[in-house]
Design a protein around this motif. Structure first.
Motif, PDB file in Angstrom:
ATOM      1  N   SER A  72      51.739  28.828  68.142  1.00  0.00           N
ATOM      2  CA  SER A  72      51.620  28.742  66.689  1.00  0.00           C
ATOM      3  C   SER A  72      52.115  30.358  66.132  1.00  0.00           C
ATOM      4  O   SER A  72      51.693  31.256  67.012  1.00  0.00           O
ATOM      5  N   PRO A  73      52.890  30.536  65.108  1.00  0.00           N
ATOM      6  CA  PRO A  73      53.147  31.870  64.537  1.00  0.00           C
ATOM      7  C   PRO A  73      51.880  32.237  63.895  1.00  0.00           C
ATOM      8  O   PRO A  73      50.843  31.753  63.696  1.00  0.00           O
ATOM      9  N   ILE A  74      52.157  33.722  63.952  1.00  0.00           N
ATOM     10  CA  ILE A  74      50.997  34.372  63.277  1.00  0.00           C
ATOM     11  C   ILE A  74      51.438  34.494  61.698  1.00  0.00           C
ATOM     12  O   ILE A  74      52.551  34.556  61.203  1.00  0.00           O
ATOM     13  N   ILE A  75      50.407  34.251  61.102  1.00  0.00           N
ATOM     14  CA  ILE A  75      50.791  33.911  59.489  1.00  0.00           C
ATOM     15  C   ILE A  75      49.974  35.421  58.796  1.00  0.00           C
ATOM     16  O   ILE A  75      48.767  35.497  58.962  1.00  0.00           O
ATOM     17  N   PHE A  76      50.707  36.200  58.151  1.00  0.00           N
ATOM     18  CA  PHE A  76      50.139  37.252  57.546  1.00  0.00           C
ATOM     19  C   PHE A  76      50.352  37.149  56.037  1.00  0.00           C
ATOM     20  O   PHE A  76      51.009  36.240  55.403  1.00  0.00           O
TER      21      PHE A  76
END
Length: 94
Positions: A35-39
């Motif tokens: 999963s991507p990192i969500i900022f």
């Protein structure tokens, strides 16, 4: 999330992170490869700036959402509130 935990943190100067996310909060799963990192960061105009990168590249995608829209869509009914509160209670901090 099948044996995968969601982790919450705040980007620190010592972290390896893309440019432009300093002092942003982030969400990532313990298996960072799936999963991507969500900022995200709350702005003074009551909106949330969300930045994320897909797995193929380092380019950050940016989306701005009004806080009121998020509340209306995800935190309006009692069932929604229960689910969000449950999900938040399961967050781990890094």
């Amino acid at each position: 999330m099948h044996n995968n935990n969601l982790i919450y943190g705040v980007v620190k100067p010592s972290d390896t992170a893309p440019a432009g996310v300093e002092n942003y909060s982030y969400l990532v799963t313990t298996d960072k490869s799936v999963s991507p990192i969500i900022f995200f960061k709350a702005d003074s105009n009551q909106s949330i700036t969300i930045k994320y990168a897909d797995h193929e590249g380092d380019q950050l995608h940016v989306k701005e959402v009004k806080e009121s829209k998020l509340i209306h869509k995800f935190y309006r009914t009692s069932n929604q509130k229960k689910q969000v509160n449950k999900d938040v209670s399961l967050l781990r901090t890094e």
